[in-house]
Design a protein around this motif. Structure first.
Motif, mmCIF file in Angstrom:
data_model
loop_
_atom_site.group_PDB
_atom_site.id
_atom_site.type_symbol
_atom_site.label_atom_id
_atom_site.label_comp_id
_atom_site.label_asym_id
_atom_site.label_seq_id
_atom_site.Cartn_x
_atom_site.Cartn_y
_atom_site.Cartn_z
ATOM 1 N N GLU A 1 0.841 -1.196 0.000
ATOM 2 C CA GLU A 1 0.000 0.000 0.000
ATOM 3 C C GLU A 1 0.877 1.247 0.000
ATOM 4 O O GLU A 1 1.847 1.332 0.760
ATOM 5 N N VAL A 2 0.512 2.213 -0.825
ATOM 6 C CA VAL A 2 1.198 3.503 -0.860
ATOM 7 C C VAL A 2 0.138 4.588 -0.708
ATOM 8 O O VAL A 2 -0.795 4.674 -1.511
ATOM 9 N N ASP A 3 0.271 5.402 0.338
ATOM 10 C CA ASP A 3 -0.674 6.491 0.595
ATOM 11 C C ASP A 3 -0.224 7.714 -0.203
ATOM 12 O O ASP A 3 0.820 8.292 0.086
ATOM 13 N N ILE A 4 -1.011 8.092 -1.194
ATOM 14 C CA ILE A 4 -0.596 9.204 -2.061
ATOM 15 C C ILE A 4 -0.764 10.567 -1.384
ATOM 16 O O ILE A 4 -0.277 11.572 -1.901
ATOM 17 N N ARG A 5 -1.403 10.604 -0.215
ATOM 18 C CA ARG A 5 -1.501 11.872 0.520
ATOM 19 C C ARG A 5 -0.150 12.269 1.091
ATOM 20 O O ARG A 5 0.112 13.461 1.278
ATOM 21 N N THR A 6 0.691 11.286 1.380
ATOM 22 C CA THR A 6 1.978 11.565 2.018
ATOM 23 C C THR A 6 3.163 11.294 1.103
ATOM 24 O O THR A 6 4.307 11.427 1.531
ATOM 25 N N ASN A 7 2.889 10.914 -0.143
ATOM 26 C CA ASN A 7 3.957 10.567 -1.078
ATOM 27 C C ASN A 7 3.734 11.322 -2.394
ATOM 28 O O ASN A 7 3.029 10.837 -3.277
ATOM 29 N N PRO A 8 4.323 12.522 -2.523
ATOM 30 C CA PRO A 8 4.098 13.342 -3.715
ATOM 31 C C PRO A 8 4.508 12.659 -5.024
ATOM 32 O O PRO A 8 3.838 12.823 -6.051
ATOM 33 N N ALA A 9 5.567 11.869 -4.998
ATOM 34 C CA ALA A 9 6.005 11.181 -6.220
ATOM 35 C C ALA A 9 4.960 10.149 -6.651
ATOM 36 O O ALA A 9 4.656 10.016 -7.839
ATOM 37 N N ALA A 10 4.394 9.438 -5.684
ATOM 38 C CA ALA A 10 3.347 8.455 -5.992
ATOM 39 C C ALA A 10 2.096 9.149 -6.509
ATOM 40 O O ALA A 10 1.464 8.689 -7.459
ATOM 41 N N ARG A 11 1.726 10.269 -5.894
ATOM 42 C CA ARG A 11 0.558 11.030 -6.347
ATOM 43 C C ARG A 11 0.750 11.504 -7.787
ATOM 44 O O ARG A 11 -0.147 11.408 -8.621
ATOM 45 N N GLN A 12 1.937 11.977 -8.102
ATOM 46 C CA GLN A 12 2.236 12.421 -9.463
ATOM 47 C C GLN A 12 2.161 11.254 -10.445
ATOM 48 O O GLN A 12 1.599 11.381 -11.527
ATOM 49 N N TYR A 13 2.692 10.102 -10.075
ATOM 50 C CA TYR A 13 2.648 8.914 -10.926
ATOM 51 C C TYR A 13 1.206 8.524 -11.233
ATOM 52 O O TYR A 13 0.842 8.283 -12.388
ATOM 53 N N VAL A 14 0.369 8.480 -10.193
ATOM 54 C CA VAL A 14 -1.026 8.062 -10.359
ATOM 55 C C VAL A 14 -1.822 9.068 -11.187
ATOM 56 O O VAL A 14 -2.582 8.685 -12.078
ATOM 57 N N THR A 15 -1.639 10.355 -10.907
ATOM 58 C CA THR A 15 -2.459 11.366 -11.583
ATOM 59 C C THR A 15 -1.915 11.770 -12.943
ATOM 60 O O THR A 15 -2.688 11.917 -13.892
ATOM 61 N N GLU A 16 -0.613 11.939 -13.055
ATOM 62 C CA GLU A 16 -0.044 12.423 -14.314
ATOM 63 C C GLU A 16 0.361 11.299 -15.263
ATOM 64 O O GLU A 16 0.031 11.343 -16.443
ATOM 65 N N ASP A 17 1.054 10.305 -14.758
ATOM 66 C CA ASP A 17 1.524 9.224 -15.630
ATOM 67 C C ASP A 17 0.393 8.272 -16.010
ATOM 68 O O ASP A 17 0.258 7.890 -17.175
ATOM 69 N N LEU A 18 -0.417 7.887 -15.020
ATOM 70 C CA LEU A 18 -1.498 6.940 -15.292
ATOM 71 C C LEU A 18 -2.816 7.628 -15.637
ATOM 72 O O LEU A 18 -3.691 7.026 -16.232
ATOM 73 N N GLY A 19 -2.978 8.889 -15.215
ATOM 74 C CA GLY A 19 -4.167 9.662 -15.572
ATOM 75 C C GLY A 19 -5.389 9.439 -14.700
ATOM 76 O O GLY A 19 -6.503 9.771 -15.095
ATOM 77 N N TYR A 20 -5.205 8.909 -13.493
ATOM 78 C CA TYR A 20 -6.346 8.648 -12.616
ATOM 79 C C TYR A 20 -6.584 9.814 -11.663
ATOM 80 O O TYR A 20 -5.657 10.501 -11.249
ATOM 81 N N SER A 21 -7.861 10.001 -11.301
ATOM 82 C CA SER A 21 -8.210 11.038 -10.338
ATOM 83 C C SER A 21 -9.032 10.471 -9.183
ATOM 84 O O SER A 21 -9.580 11.220 -8.390
#
Length: 84
Positions: A32-52
């Motif tokens: 599990e990776v919490d994207i609230r506390t991991n800016p790189a993971a949040r960027q990967y999910v939203t920008e690279d994968l395109g999920y919101s």
């Protein structure tokens, strides 16, 4: 080797909780990776994968990458057969 990462928005996310529970019940190990506390993971999910929308599940098996967003019992059942 199957590797599953579940990107979540923490314990208050009901879809995240249900997804993790379903993976556990099917015997699918995950990280599990919490994207609230991991800016790189949040960027990967939203920008690279395109999920919101969380959770985002990313499955890697050495031949490619498979991913989806939201609670998807159909996808969980599908990948569970790959861990047997």
């Amino acid at each position: 080797m199957l590797s599953v990462t579940v990107y979540t928005t923490g314990p208050s996310c009901s879809r995240c909780t249900v997804t993790k529970s379903a993976l556990t019940k099917k015997g699918v190990p995950f990280v599990e990776v919490d994207i609230r506390t991991n800016p790189a993971a949040r960027q990967y999910v939203t920008e690279d994968l395109g999920y919101s929308e969380a959770p985002v599940c990313v499955v890697e098996d050495g031949t490619g990458e498979d991913h989806w967003s939201g609670f998807r019992p159909d996808h969980i059942a599908r990948i569970a057969t790959r861990t047997e």
